[in-house]
Design a protein around this motif. Structure first.
Motif, short mmCIF file in Angstrom:
data_model
loop_
_atom_site.label_atom_id
_atom_site.label_comp_id
_atom_site.label_asym_id
_atom_site.label_seq_id
_atom_site.Cartn_x
_atom_site.Cartn_y
_atom_site.Cartn_z
N LEU A 43 27.99 -15.60 -20.13
CA LEU A 43 27.39 -16.92 -20.21
C LEU A 43 27.39 -17.58 -18.84
CD1 LEU A 43 29.18 -18.34 -23.40
CD2 LEU A 43 26.86 -17.41 -23.29
N HIS A 44 26.47 -18.51 -18.67
CA HIS A 44 26.52 -19.35 -17.48
C HIS A 44 27.44 -20.52 -17.79
CE1 HIS A 44 24.91 -20.63 -13.57
NE2 HIS A 44 25.09 -21.87 -14.03
N VAL A 45 28.41 -20.77 -16.93
CA VAL A 45 29.38 -21.84 -17.17
C VAL A 45 29.51 -22.71 -15.94
CG1 VAL A 45 30.66 -20.32 -18.74
CG2 VAL A 45 31.42 -20.57 -16.38
N ARG A 46 29.91 -23.95 -16.18
CA ARG A 46 30.22 -24.88 -15.08
C ARG A 46 31.69 -25.27 -15.23
NH1 ARG A 46 25.57 -26.59 -12.44
NH2 ARG A 46 23.64 -26.01 -13.53
N ARG A 47 32.46 -25.01 -14.20
CA ARG A 47 33.90 -25.24 -14.24
C ARG A 47 34.26 -26.54 -13.52
NH1 ARG A 47 37.66 -21.43 -15.74
NH2 ARG A 47 36.80 -19.45 -16.49
N THR A 48 35.17 -27.28 -14.15
CA THR A 48 35.71 -28.50 -13.57
C THR A 48 37.15 -28.23 -13.16
OG1 THR A 48 34.44 -29.70 -15.24
CG2 THR A 48 35.99 -30.97 -13.94
N PRO A 49 37.52 -28.55 -11.94
CA PRO A 49 38.91 -28.31 -11.52
C PRO A 49 39.86 -29.22 -12.27
CG PRO A 49 37.74 -29.61 -9.88
CD PRO A 49 36.70 -29.17 -10.88
N GLY A 50 41.11 -28.78 -12.36
CA GLY A 50 42.14 -29.57 -13.03
C GLY A 50 43.50 -29.23 -12.46
N PRO A 51 44.54 -29.92 -12.91
CA PRO A 51 45.89 -29.66 -12.39
C PRO A 51 46.33 -28.23 -12.65
CG PRO A 51 45.82 -31.70 -13.68
CD PRO A 51 44.52 -31.00 -13.91
#
Length: 328
Positions: A43-51
């Motif tokens: 899948l195409h995904v968009r990742r958001t950074p986190g702790p």
């Protein structure tokens, strides 16, 4: 005529967290995207950074005709607490569907479940909007071990009496019907992309005039990009039909029957001005979920995570705080 009193317990409202959140900045661009393979699913995904020490990951599932970019602002609000993975469902956004994919809701739910399991991050905070909400209900009912908490934003629960009268364009209901829908969509597609985007925004938002121009431009670019994808229209038509079939499923397989089997803490969010999935279904949805609570937002349409990302984020954090304290 006498009336039978409603003896069902009232829906418990969710508290809004006082946790520190960044100011909502709807000018930020979509989070970077890439094709990823997880659990044998690509899948195409968009990742958001986190702790780095976050206890769980958030997974975001968009609605019919949407994409991972529908979660840009909410994922940004929550990025100080959890990393995020917003997916493009097969045939939507930039995810090319596998050959022979049937676009049924169980098929979509199976794809998301396999992808989540393959991430290897333990149970996730699962978010679903509209059709993505229906998919998330199926996933949580069938794979409870994959879900830590569930957030449903205007989930597409079965409704055989949709309020088409609230739609500003009388052609829009026809565009979603199985037989005449393709011809109507073809006629609508001949209009300038800005007109189509404006119509969509008026359908999904209660206050479309407050949407920043940058978001309108992003929607226009995404619409033009999808026009070049051979699978885009079949995916939309097939998923629309798949959603309708879910609404017509026998009682034993109805989403209304599955909801009471979901034991994870669940936040239900609905906008009072939702033109696509009526807010009338909100109390019933929350009541049927054993650990469900409800947040109804005034002056809000079908995509509360886009229209009121700060408020939705505070409600989500409120749920997480209540769960951690053993009060949910």
């Amino acid at each position: 005529m006498s009336t039978v009193p409603d003896t069902r317990p009232p829906v418990t409202q969710v508290p809004l967290s006082d946790a520190a959140l960044p100011p909502v900045d709807m000018s930020i661009p979509p989070w970077p995207g890439a094709d990823e393979t997880s659990g044998g699913v690509r899948l195409h995904v968009r990742r958001t950074p986190g702790p780095a020490d976050a206890e769980a990951t958030a997974v975001y599932v968009h609605g019919l005709g949407g994409s991972a970019t529908n979660w840009t602002d909410l994922a940004g609000q929550l990025s100080g607490y959890v990393p995020g993975v917003a997916i493009d469902l097969p045939g939507f956004g930039r995810s090319e569907p596998p050959e022979g994919f049937d676009y049924s809701m169980p098929a979509h739910a199976d794809v998301v479940a396999r992808f989540v399991r393959g991430l290897g991050v333990g149970p996730v905070h699962l978010f679903g909007n509209s059709m993505g909400g229906a998919i998330s209900v199926l996933l949580a009912a069938r794979h409870p071990e994959l879900v830590r908490t569930l957030t449903l934003i205007s989930p597409a629960m079965p409704d055989l009496r949709p309020a088409f009268s609230r739609m500003s364009d009388p052609r829009l209901p026809l565009a979603f019907l199985p037989l005449v829908g393709p011809r109507v969509r073809q006629r609508l597609a001949k209009e300038h992309v800005d007109q189509r985007v404006l119509r969509l925004l008026r359908l999904c938002f209660a206050e479309p005039d407050r949407i920043p121009q940058s978001r309108k431009d992003e929607a226009a670019r995404e619409a033009e990009e999808r026009e070049a994808m051979a699978w885009a229209n079949p995916a939309l038509a097939g998923s629309t039909l798949g959603l309708f079939r879910t609404w017509l499923a026998p009682r034993s397989r109805s989403l209304w029957t599955l909801a009471p089997t979901i034991e994870v803490p669940t936040l239900v969010v609905w906008g009072t001005e939702d033109k696509l999935v009526t807010v009338r279904k909100a109390p019933r949805t929350a009541r049927l979920l054993p650990r469900g609570r409800l947040l109804v937002l005034p002056r809000t349409g079908h995509v509360a995570q886009m229209e009121r990302p700060g408020t939705v984020a505070r409600a989500v954090l409120g749920m997480w705080e209540e769960v951690a304290a053993g009060r949910w």
